[in-house]
Design an enzyme around this catalytic site. Structure first.
Site, PDB file in Angstrom:
ATOM      1  N   LEU A   7       1.018  -1.322  -0.189  1.00 23.22           N
ATOM      2  CA  LEU A   7      -0.446  -0.245   0.048  1.00 23.22           C
ATOM      3  C   LEU A   7       0.933   1.458  -0.038  1.00 23.22           C
ATOM      4  CD1 LEU A   7      -3.213  -0.746   2.832  1.00 23.22           C
ATOM      5  CD2 LEU A   7      -3.190   0.020   0.029  1.00 23.22           C
ATOM      6  N   ASP A   8       0.766   1.951  -1.259  1.00 23.86           N
ATOM      7  CA  ASP A   8       1.636   3.160  -0.979  1.00 23.86           C
ATOM      8  C   ASP A   8       1.655   3.900   0.159  1.00 23.86           C
ATOM      9  OD1 ASP A   8      -0.580   5.558  -1.367  1.00 23.86           O
ATOM     10  OD2 ASP A   8      -0.600   4.493  -2.933  1.00 23.86           O
ATOM     11  N   ARG A   9       2.154   5.017   0.981  1.00 21.22           N
ATOM     12  CA  ARG A   9       2.953   5.804   1.925  1.00 21.22           C
ATOM     13  C   ARG A   9       1.156   6.883   1.695  1.00 21.22           C
ATOM     14  NH1 ARG A   9       6.571  10.560   2.497  1.00 21.22           N
ATOM     15  NH2 ARG A   9       6.401  10.315   5.174  1.00 21.22           N
ATOM     16  N   ASP A  10       0.876   7.136   1.223  1.00 15.27           N
ATOM     17  CA  ASP A  10      -0.624   7.451   1.189  1.00 15.27           C
ATOM     18  C   ASP A  10      -2.083   7.497   1.544  1.00 15.27           C
ATOM     19  OD1 ASP A  10       1.294  10.582   1.390  1.00 15.27           O
ATOM     20  OD2 ASP A  10       1.237  10.398  -1.344  1.00 15.27           O
ATOM     21  N   SER A  11      -1.682   5.720   1.174  1.00 14.36           N
ATOM     22  CA  SER A  11      -3.232   5.347   1.383  1.00 14.36           C
ATOM     23  C   SER A  11      -3.481   4.407   3.275  1.00 14.36           C
ATOM     24  CB  SER A  11      -3.149   4.395   0.197  1.00 14.36           C
ATOM     25  OG  SER A  11      -3.339   4.890  -0.880  1.00 14.36           O
TER      26      SER A  11
END
Length: 302
Positions: free
Chosen positions: A105-109
């Site tokens: 999961l990307d950092r902002d998610s």
């Protein structure tokens, strides 16, 4: 056994990540640098990772559900000692044994990550062949038109190819009464849609796929939260929390991946001695008649 499968079975990382370790020359077999695809004998060959020998675990595999908060990197190891950004490993220090996150999961998610030491299950959850669905709650700014929904559902052309058809439904909308001069937002009957929450289900895992799909059809993502992987739901976990999967969740997960689920052996209930239909509780050796009379006398004195 292939070297990458052996590394995954040892609980070091997933099979794909193991291939990266081998390609980077970080795995040694009997004193020589390992090569991708080479076969080894798990019992007789000596395999080293970071200078330490690794072994296949004989213990039961572990499966956890973790709620990754926003701002946290999906990694078990920092790139350098000076790296200060939070990683998944910071939140799961109480888990015994070595587990690792499946997929990213990307950092902002934020949202659900499955943690396990089961290399085969991890491979199948991330391999396109097995079509493991992932469901997201996607909050976008403003309203969403039927045309935009249809584009998301039918597939969006990205730089790395056309996405597969997705399931997309509007879950909820927030509005503000009054007129607006902002023509980018939908206005009808003096109601302005501020934001829309979509539920999007996809069966592939392109890099930042949901965000790029929305951007491609003109939607601005405000919040992205993964709420399910297959039939495994995030549930009531809070950001940073984790819990072990229930046996039912393990069974559903493994069967959906075409793997055999072996239920743990149920411990037999101890045989309880009874007298006149009532259980007899014995502590230590059986008391004599005189001892029992003495105990009764003590209780009367109290």
């Amino acid at each position: 056994m292939r070297i990458q499968k052996f590394i995954a079975e040892c609980g070091v990382c997933s099979r794909r990540a193991a291939e990266e370790l081998v390609a980077a020359g970080k795995i040694m077999v009997n004193g020589s640098v390992a090569e991708i695809g080479m076969d080894i004998d798990p019992e007789n060959d000596r395999v080293l990772y970071s200078g330490k020998r690794i072994y296949i675990k004989a213990t039961e595999k572990q499966y956890f559900i973790f709620y990754k908060p926003r701002g946290v990197i999906t990694s078990m190891k920092r790139e350098s000692e000076d790296e200060k950004r939070a990683i998944v490993a910071d939140f799961i220090k109480r888990i015994k044994g070595r587990v690792y996150p499946v997929g990213r999961l990307d950092r902002d998610s934020e949202g659900i990550l499955i943690l396990t030491d089961d290399g085969e299950a991890a491979l199948r959850m991330t391999h396109p062949r097995y079509h493991v669905n992932k469901t997201y709650r996607v909050t976008v700014r403003g309203d969403v038109s039927e045309s935009q929904l249809e584009k998301l559902r039918n597939g969006v052309q990205l730089e790395d190819g056309l996405t597969k058809p997705a399931t997309v439904v509007i879950q909820s909308q927030a509005s503000e009464k009054g007129e607006t001069e902002d023509t980018d937002l939908y206005v009808a009957d003096n109601v302005k849609i501020i934001k829309t929450a979509l539920h999007m289900t996809i069966s592939e895992g392109k890099n930042r796929q949901i965000r790029r799909m929305c951007e491609a059809v003109g939607l601005e993502v405000m919040l992205l939260k993964r709420i399910a992987v297959g039939e495994i739901l995030l549930g009531r976990l809070k950001p940073g929390e984790y819990r072990p999967m229930t046996e039912l969740e393990k069974e559903r997960l493994l069967k959906s991946l075409g793997l055999t689920y072996v239920a743990p052996e149920k411990k037999a209930k101890p045989v309880v001695e009874t007298k006149h239909g009532k259980p007899i509780h014995r502590h230590g050796r059986e008391k004599s008649v005189n001892e029992r009379r003495f105990i009764k006398q003590i209780k009367k004195l109290k």
